[in-house]
Design an enzyme around this catalytic site. Structure first.
Site, PDB file in Angstrom:
ATOM      1  N   PHE B 129       0.863  -1.183   0.000  1.00 29.20           N
ATOM      2  CA  PHE B 129       0.000   0.000   0.000  1.00 29.20           C
ATOM      3  C   PHE B 129       0.899   1.232   0.000  1.00 29.20           C
ATOM      4  O   PHE B 129       1.828   1.336   0.799  1.00 29.20           O
ATOM      5  CB  PHE B 129      -0.928  -0.004   1.218  1.00 29.20           C
ATOM      6  N   TYR B 226     -10.430   0.733  11.183  1.00 32.84           N
ATOM      7  CA  TYR B 226     -11.668   1.118  10.489  1.00 32.84           C
ATOM      8  C   TYR B 226     -12.049   0.169   9.365  1.00 32.84           C
ATOM      9  O   TYR B 226     -13.038   0.409   8.679  1.00 32.84           O
ATOM     10  CB  TYR B 226     -11.620   2.564   9.987  1.00 32.84           C
ATOM     11  N   LYS B 227     -11.269  -0.888   9.159  1.00 31.91           N
ATOM     12  CA  LYS B 227     -11.613  -1.859   8.127  1.00 31.91           C
ATOM     13  C   LYS B 227     -12.352  -3.025   8.787  1.00 31.91           C
ATOM     14  O   LYS B 227     -13.506  -2.872   9.195  1.00 31.91           O
ATOM     15  CB  LYS B 227     -10.343  -2.302   7.400  1.00 31.91           C
ATOM     16  N   ARG B 375     -12.192  -5.365  -6.382  1.00 32.74           N
ATOM     17  CA  ARG B 375     -11.811  -5.947  -5.091  1.00 32.74           C
ATOM     18  C   ARG B 375     -13.062  -6.167  -4.250  1.00 32.74           C
ATOM     19  O   ARG B 375     -13.866  -5.251  -4.086  1.00 32.74           O
ATOM     20  CB  ARG B 375     -10.850  -4.986  -4.389  1.00 32.74           C
TER      21      ARG B 375
END
Lengths: 416, 416
Positions: B129, B226-227, B375
């Site tokens: 990332f 937060y995922k 995704r």
């Protein structure tokens, strides 16, 4: 001699009195700690439910676009700008004050390295808020390039401290303990005259006193939104960078939010133009969204009107303490001159800690700060002249009766 | 051939099915983007109102003690610890993933400087990332000490990349795009064998796959809440530091929250013992408080049970796409081997962007990632087997009808 009736009369003349309706204040409390944590705006509950139900709950990932989450740092920064003498797209709301100091410091050091690499000293004040000094120390420790910190003990030594080895001057506009305020324009001019760049910490100034960053030709500024701006506990901080410096260098906390095209997922960091390169990572949207509630309440008036009332109330506080508590060992450490005073008033008292706990126990919430300091934040948005009378009345009673002299008021908490 | 009835039968056997009640999901949406932003826990609204009304509104400044705000980073870190194989007081919830990478990187570099100063290379993956790479670049640019970044293109080149010049290996446990998962224990052992320290980015792993930081002898880890952890938009991140490294050095983002005695207001930074020195400034309390709602929902089951269902659902997704969309140019880029797969499934499609917009338009919310990648995040806490059937059914319909081929689905947003 002033009376409570005089205070009530002043309240009837107070053009800002209605602003108190913008805030949900607890019953039976006189809150003199708005310079540590501001109060709850009445609009915050509805806004919070909107973020939870509509934006997060229903909108989910789409809300980064549809609810404008991605633009919050800049949009709210633009709302704040007018309160601190900044222009459009010069401020972002993001991260914490400490982190923003690190970014500003890194940028200032890099600017100096390009033109005056021999400048290796960072000047600050010994009684600056410690995190400012700790961030300088962290930076020096990381760089290992011979930087040093030079601390002055009073403003008079500033000129002497600003030698030709100084890269950066980092000062708080209003001192967190004493409430003493620097003349931002004069100090900035002095720093520039000696080749130093300035970073101003506005933690106790933003929303408290008129600030004119561009008018003062300042270089960098940081500050917090959870004090006078009533953004909520730990709400994100802000950073302002003078337009002439914005594109000079990367700042090293170069996360994807500061990239020119974050969703290209490119391997190489390419900073965005302008203030957006001072962003780093994904921001806490719920806490950030509520910053707008506090800003909107403040924007219903002007900094000039707030300043006028703030000075009236801090004058009143000082006058009433003189009039009613003069036999007690309270030493005013806040400047009497208006031009040198922020929006809080502080006194030393040998038993300051216990006196403050006794005050809090009676519903007068101020702050204790080492050493021996009673600190009273005076926030004109929601305090009345009668509040000041009542607070000093309770202070007088506690001192006259020595009711602070109890073990329960002397027990130290982890956080005060 | 699998049928929808088979999926419904699997749902009737699903021991985790009841957990869906812990979340407020929108009607008419199949949410396959919980790996970008998790969903709203049903408990979040009440918790939010408690923070606003009681803690902020009534408690005001006192809540730093009485509501435990000051302890939130550590208390919530301890709640998270069990989900990532960490021990007590080894994790804090704080700041952002990007900033925590900077702290871990600085600490790892300092450890190497003390014993192996010739190690000047930081290894990562080209398709990591990007913020991970950007933070490495920011650090190198700041240090100016000859550090360089070495990017590998596949795991097979890892051994070759780990020369005796390598200081740090920074990898994502699960790749954000492909969903490929590293063997953390094996890779860490390889790194240590070559004298490198490891930093693991758990953004797509925490709450998604079993992680065993201590069991893998990892050095540092960071990640976001937060995922898969459903902490809310931009909720604060976390950092874990192996106990053997915690007291080795300061980290340079040395704000007052990491000081051993922050309220002494001392001039000199003195880091707290243990993980607390990885804190910096005041945290966004409202956003942080809601992290607990997501954690509590996850803690009603085990990572082993979640993993079992996650693999069943990702297997199902892959099988259904093969069965029903085989005539379309979808290329699976997620590993088929369970041991190498995280909890999302990704495909390349030449018109990936438009296909994803068409899916979102039909209520199947996944993510598009450059280049050409569809995704699908598979979150076993709140997805059913029938959801997977329905999502692939809509995908099939969009592809069969070429309904993605419209201008409105090809228009790029600022943020996708």
């Amino acid at each position: 001699m002033l009376t409570r009736e005089d205070c009530l009369a002043a309240d009837r003349q107070d053009q800002l009195a209605a602003l108190r309706q913008q805030f949900a204040l607890p019953e039976n409390v006189i809150y003199l700690d708005g310079n540590s944590l501001g109060v709850l705006p009445t609009s915050a509950e509805a806004r919070s439910l909107q973020v939870l139900r509509q934006e997060w709950g229903e909108g989910l990932i789409r809300s980064w676009n549809t609810a404008g989450w991605f633009e919050l740092p800049r949009r709210l920064g633009n709302k704040l700008a007018g309160l601190i003498g900044a222009g459009s797209d010069e401020v972002v709301i993001t991260d914490t004050t400490s982190l923003n100091i690190f970014k500003a410091l890194a940028a200032a050091i890099r600017i100096q390295q390009a033109s005056a690499p021999q400048r290796k000293v960072i000047v600050s004040e010994r009684d600056n808020f410690p995190t400012d000094l700790y961030m300088i120390q962290g930076m020096m420790d990381l760089l290992q390039q011979g930087y040093e910190m030079r601390l002055i003990d009073d403003t008079l030594s500033l000129q002497q401290a600003l030698g030709d080895d100084v890269a950066v001057l980092l000062l708080s506009h209003v001192n967190y303990r004493t409430g003493a305020m620097h003349d931002m324009a004069a100090v900035t001019a002095l720093a520039h005259q000696h080749g130093a760049l300035t970073i101003w910490d506005l933690a106790h100034a933003a929303g408290a006193v008129p600030v004119d960053l561009n008018g003062s030709a300042a270089d960098f500024a940081v500050g917090c939104t959870y004090k006078y701006l009533n953004g909520g506990p730990g709400s994100p901080a802000f950073i302002w960078v003078a337009p002439r410096h914005q594109d000079a260098f990367w700042q090293p906390l170069s996360g994807w939010w500061g990239h020119s095209r974050p969703f290209d997922m490119a391997v190489d960091y390419q900073p965005a133009q302008g203030i957006r390169r001072f962003l780093c990572g994904t921001q806490p949207i719920l806490s950030m969204s509520l910053v707008e509630c506090g800003l909107d309440a403040t924007l219903q008036t002007s900094m000039a009107a707030l300043r006028q009332k703030s000075l009236a109330l801090t004058d009143l506080f000082i006058q009433l303490v003189e009039q009613r508590c003069s036999q007690h060992p309270l030493t005013l450490i806040t400047p009497r001159a208006h031009a040198q005073r922020g929006s809080h008033v502080s006194y030393r008292h040998p038993e300051g800690y216990a006196v403050m706990q006794a005050l809090i126990d009676r519903g007068v919430i101020g702050d204790y700060r080492e050493p021996e300091v009673l600190r009273f934040g005076i926030t004109p948005l929601y305090l009345s002249h009668a509040d000041i009378w009542d607070a000093v009345d309770i202070l007088r009673d506690i001192l006259d009766s020595a009711s602070w002299d109890q073990p329960r008021f002397k027990q130290r908490h982890a956080v005060t």
